[in-house]
Enzyme design. Structure first.
Site, mmCIF file in Angstrom:
data_model
loop_
_atom_site.group_PDB
_atom_site.id
_atom_site.type_symbol
_atom_site.label_atom_id
_atom_site.label_comp_id
_atom_site.label_asym_id
_atom_site.label_seq_id
_atom_site.Cartn_x
_atom_site.Cartn_y
_atom_site.Cartn_z
ATOM 1 N N ASN A 52 40.019 32.913 35.652
ATOM 2 C CA ASN A 52 41.450 33.062 35.979
ATOM 3 C C ASN A 52 41.870 34.498 36.301
ATOM 4 O O ASN A 52 42.688 34.726 37.190
ATOM 5 C CB ASN A 52 42.326 32.460 34.874
ATOM 6 C CG ASN A 52 42.187 33.186 33.563
ATOM 7 O OD1 ASN A 52 41.107 33.640 33.202
ATOM 8 N ND2 ASN A 52 43.280 33.312 32.858
ATOM 9 N N GLY B 111 37.191 32.278 27.417
ATOM 10 C CA GLY B 111 37.095 31.024 28.153
ATOM 11 C C GLY B 111 37.745 29.907 27.370
ATOM 12 O O GLY B 111 38.591 30.143 26.496
ATOM 13 N N THR C 247 38.393 26.664 24.808
ATOM 14 C CA THR C 247 38.148 26.463 23.379
ATOM 15 C C THR C 247 36.883 25.631 23.142
ATOM 16 O O THR C 247 36.101 25.926 22.230
ATOM 17 C CB THR C 247 39.386 25.816 22.732
ATOM 18 O OG1 THR C 247 40.455 26.773 22.805
ATOM 19 C CG2 THR C 247 39.149 25.442 21.284
ATOM 20 N N THR D 263 34.205 25.453 25.031
ATOM 21 C CA THR D 263 33.033 26.306 25.280
ATOM 22 C C THR D 263 32.853 27.275 24.113
ATOM 23 O O THR D 263 31.727 27.517 23.659
ATOM 24 C CB THR D 263 33.203 27.111 26.592
ATOM 25 O OG1 THR D 263 33.692 26.249 27.604
ATOM 26 C CG2 THR D 263 31.911 27.734 27.044
ATOM 27 N N GLU E 226 37.805 34.688 22.709
ATOM 28 C CA GLU E 226 39.181 34.652 23.226
ATOM 29 C C GLU E 226 39.318 33.337 23.970
ATOM 30 O O GLU E 226 38.767 33.169 25.053
ATOM 31 C CB GLU E 226 39.422 35.838 24.175
ATOM 32 C CG GLU E 226 39.191 37.202 23.556
ATOM 33 C CD GLU E 226 40.232 37.569 22.509
ATOM 34 O OE1 GLU E 226 41.326 36.974 22.514
ATOM 35 O OE2 GLU E 226 39.936 38.424 21.659
ATOM 36 N N CYS F 132 45.998 32.551 30.377
ATOM 37 C CA CYS F 132 45.953 32.016 29.010
ATOM 38 C C CYS F 132 47.237 32.307 28.250
ATOM 39 O O CYS F 132 47.565 31.633 27.277
ATOM 40 C CB CYS F 132 44.762 32.605 28.275
ATOM 41 S SG CYS F 132 44.773 34.408 28.358
ATOM 42 N N GLU G 88 40.391 41.931 20.633
ATOM 43 C CA GLU G 88 39.952 42.919 21.614
ATOM 44 C C GLU G 88 41.057 43.957 21.731
ATOM 45 O O GLU G 88 42.060 43.883 21.034
ATOM 46 C CB GLU G 88 39.717 42.239 22.970
ATOM 47 C CG GLU G 88 38.616 41.198 22.925
ATOM 48 C CD GLU G 88 38.301 40.606 24.294
ATOM 49 O OE1 GLU G 88 39.186 40.591 25.154
ATOM 50 O OE2 GLU G 88 37.157 40.167 24.473
HETATM 51 P P1 NAD Z 1 35.020 28.039 30.516
HETATM 52 O O1 NAD Z 1 34.955 27.992 29.035
HETATM 53 O O2 NAD Z 1 34.691 26.806 31.269
HETATM 54 O O3 NAD Z 1 34.065 29.154 31.101
HETATM 55 C C1 NAD Z 1 34.178 30.517 30.718
HETATM 56 C C2 NAD Z 1 32.846 31.197 30.943
HETATM 57 O O4 NAD Z 1 31.892 30.652 30.040
HETATM 58 C C3 NAD Z 1 32.255 31.002 32.332
HETATM 59 O O5 NAD Z 1 31.620 32.188 32.739
HETATM 60 C C4 NAD Z 1 31.239 29.905 32.111
HETATM 61 O O6 NAD Z 1 30.203 29.895 33.052
HETATM 62 C C5 NAD Z 1 30.729 30.260 30.737
HETATM 63 N N1 NAD Z 1 30.100 29.182 29.976
HETATM 64 C C6 NAD Z 1 30.344 27.853 30.024
HETATM 65 N N2 NAD Z 1 29.531 27.194 29.173
HETATM 66 C C7 NAD Z 1 28.775 28.127 28.560
HETATM 67 C C8 NAD Z 1 27.742 28.078 27.569
HETATM 68 N N3 NAD Z 1 27.331 26.928 27.036
HETATM 69 N N4 NAD Z 1 27.188 29.234 27.166
HETATM 70 C C9 NAD Z 1 27.602 30.411 27.670
HETATM 71 N N5 NAD Z 1 28.552 30.521 28.619
HETATM 72 C C10 NAD Z 1 29.133 29.392 29.063
HETATM 73 O O7 NAD Z 1 36.490 28.555 30.852
HETATM 74 P P2 NAD Z 1 37.166 28.673 32.276
HETATM 75 O O8 NAD Z 1 37.506 27.298 32.734
HETATM 76 O O9 NAD Z 1 36.358 29.576 33.128
HETATM 77 O O10 NAD Z 1 38.510 29.466 31.898
HETATM 78 C C11 NAD Z 1 39.671 28.867 31.485
HETATM 79 C C12 NAD Z 1 39.842 28.955 29.997
HETATM 80 O O11 NAD Z 1 39.789 30.306 29.564
HETATM 81 C C13 NAD Z 1 41.197 28.452 29.522
HETATM 82 O O12 NAD Z 1 41.046 27.654 28.390
HETATM 83 C C14 NAD Z 1 41.947 29.725 29.180
HETATM 84 O O13 NAD Z 1 42.991 29.583 28.229
HETATM 85 C C15 NAD Z 1 40.858 30.574 28.663
HETATM 86 N N6 NAD Z 1 41.231 31.978 28.701
HETATM 87 C C16 NAD Z 1 41.486 32.632 27.534
HETATM 88 C C17 NAD Z 1 41.881 33.965 27.545
HETATM 89 C C18 NAD Z 1 42.154 34.724 26.276
HETATM 90 O O14 NAD Z 1 42.256 35.938 26.340
HETATM 91 N N7 NAD Z 1 42.272 34.082 25.143
HETATM 92 C C19 NAD Z 1 42.013 34.630 28.769
HETATM 93 C C20 NAD Z 1 41.759 33.926 29.937
HETATM 94 C C21 NAD Z 1 41.355 32.604 29.896
#
Ligand code: NAD
Length: 480
Positions: free
Chosen positions: A150, A226, A228, A230, A248, A282, A461
């Site tokens: 995002n 990423g 929750t 994951t 996060e 997020c 962070e």
């Molecule tokens: P995602 O969890 O699908 O993927 C995030 C990253 O993790 C990607 O690089 C992906 O390839 C990797 N990944 C996936 N499975 C993995 C595994 N088994 N092992 C290691 N890495 C793995 O998330 P997304 O769809 O890319 O992002 C959206 C999510 O991120 C939303 O839930 C959003 O709220 C969250 N987010 C949180 C914050 C925060 O600061 N809290 C900021 C931005 C986005």
């Protein structure tokens, strides 16, 4: 078609399997580049390179480390327009947003931690008459940084910069959905003269390349942003290996509007908080709770402003909203709009996808959507949608507003709109969230702790918090 390359041991290289994934431009729905489909072999090479680089990098003088990080920041700055265009093309966000937020923030992340590393220090504790203790904060070694789609470079650099600043070597993976600016960053690092192996960028799928990073025994700490689910999987793998973890995760943030707020400003900022980056932040305030006495007035003004948002080609300066990041995500968001109607919600505006003409005819666009009439406990109000969808719900008392705000499993951010300072402080204490904005939204100071509670994550962070995460504290006790 252009091929993105991995950055391993200071060199841009193909994945060892020579396999690639398609990279789509969300605004057109067309494949425009190829992403390495990296596997354990590539990750192993990256880890070997990082381990070899660690002894020298961890001992690099602070000024030298600062200078190289500033050079990386300047390298992004020098190619600013290229970075902006790439981020917009890859993610679907408007050029204006990438130019106003994403890329400036990525530059700031490197500058901020370049400066912070000169000021980071550790404590000492005197035991009167007996001993003096000092804390040694040592880099961990090789760490893993994994980021989402995002805010691609913004979040990628938010992890990499403090990890490098504290003397660690990094194996990082951007989202496979938005890899391009991470690729440009690897070019910048080469141009800046970053020593080989200090930063390695591996592209590929989460379940394959990402999983290979997090389960590798040489990766001693993982900073992950990423979803929750994951995060849960990463914790399940990493916890039994006793790795340090910073997670996060998702959010479903409340926006509490009281009758005594500055009305115009609250409406304007609530629209921003709901729909910035197509609602794909997020921190977006996706649940708006409004004191009943101004509910109808707020609703009318809010919906009127939302209707003026122009969804269009991200390249068009007139567009306020760009494309949704992927076809799969567009379908997910639309399925939640369908669910909202099944749960009894009334759509006040939006509620459908948009078909544009010309270049963007096959792009992924959704009209900004406002829904009312839903119980705060229903799925639409409890689950993270992560798109341009917001719910409006009236409340009668402060207690009720807090109950509704805290009713979700998440606890990332929140906003409170009121001119009653005592009330603002009272509620801020009771809100279950890592961040409470009072009369503002997404106003960031990079020194502050950033992170969530409950299912929104573990750890913080930002500022010295990130530098503490990326170091091990060792207590040295000297008897008098
Ligand atoms: P995602 O969890 O699908 O993927 C995030 C990253 O993790 C990607 O690089 C992906 O390839 C990797 N990944 C996936 N499975 C993995 C595994 N088994 N092992 C290691 N890495 C793995 O998330 P997304 O769809 O890319 O992002 C959206 C999510 O991120 C939303 O839930 C959003 O709220 C969250 N987010 C949180 C914050 C925060 O600061 N809290 C900021 C931005 C986005």
């Amino acid at each position: 078609m252009e091929k993105i390359l991995n950055y391993i041991n200071g060199v841009l290289q193909e994945p060892s399997s020579k396999q690639y994934l398609d990279n789509y431009e969300p605004a057109t729905g067309k494949v425009y580049s190829q992403v390495p489909d990296s596997d354990t072999q590539d990750v192993q090479q990256a880890i070997d390179a990082a381990r070899a680089a660690f002894p020298a990098w961890s001992k690099t003088g602070l000024e030298e480390r600062m200078m190289i990080m500033l050079k990386i920041a300047d390298g992004i700055q020098n190619r600013f327009d290229e970075f902006v265009a790439a981020e917009s093309k890859d993610n679907g966000k408007t050029l204006q947003l990438a130019a106003a937020m994403d890329i400036p923030r990525a530059i700031s992340n490197f500058r901020f931690y370049a400066s912070a590393l000169q000021h980071f220090s550790a404590e000492s504790h005197q035991t009167p008459g007996t001993a003096i203790n000092y804390t040694l904060r040592q880099p961990i070694g090789v760490v893993g940084c994994i980021s989402p789609w995002n805010l691609p470079l913004y979040l990628f650099s938010w992890k990499i910069a403090p990890a490098l600043a504290t003397g660690n070597c990094v194996v990082a993976k951007p989202s496979e959905i938005t890899p391009y600016t991470a690729y440009l960053l690897s070019q910048v690092c080469i141009e800046a003269g970053l020593a080989k192996g200090v930063l390695n960028i591996i592209h590929g799928l989460g379940g394959k390349a990402g999983q290979a990073i997090i389960e590798h025994p040489e990766i001693k700490a993982i900073s992950f942003t990423g979803g929750t689910e994951t995060g849960k999987r990463i914790a399940a793998t990493a916890a039994p290996m006793f790795k340090k973890l910073s997670l996060e995760l998702g959010g479903k943030n409340p926006n509490l509007v009281f009758a005594d707020c500055d009305f115009e400003e609250t409406v304007k900022q609530s629209v921003r908080a709901s729909f910035s980056n197509q609602g794909e932040i997020c921190l977006c305030g996706s649940r708006i709770f409004i004191e009943r006495s101004i509910y109808e007035k707020f609703k009318a003004a809010f919906v009127e402003q939302v209707k003026t948002l122009k969804v269009g080609d991200p390249n068009d300066a007139a567009s306020n909203q760009g494309a949704i990041v992927s076809l799969a995500h567009k379908q997910k968001v639309l399925s939640y709009i369908q669910l909202a109607t099944e749960e009894g919600g009334k759509i006040l505006t939006g509620g459908h996808e948009l078909k544009l003409e010309g270049r963007c005819a096959d792009g992924y666009f959704i009209a900004p959507t406002v829904i009312e009439g839903l119980a705060y406990t229903c799925r639409t109000q409890q689950e993270e949608i992560f798109g341009p969808v917001v719910t409006l719900t009236p409340f009668d008392t402060e207690e009720e507003a807090i109950t509704m705000a805290n009713s979700v499993k998440y606890g990332l951010a929140s906003s409170i709109w009121t001119n009653d300072l005592k009330r603002a402080h009272r509620i801020a204490e009771k809100i279950e969230a890592g961040i409470v904005w009072i009369n503002c939204w997404l106003l960031r100071d990079l020194r502050t702790p950033f992170g969530g509670v409950k299912a929104s994550g573990v750890g913080r962070e930002g500022g010295f918090e990130a530098m503490k995460f990326f170091t091990e504290a060792k207590n040295i006790c000297i008897k008098n």
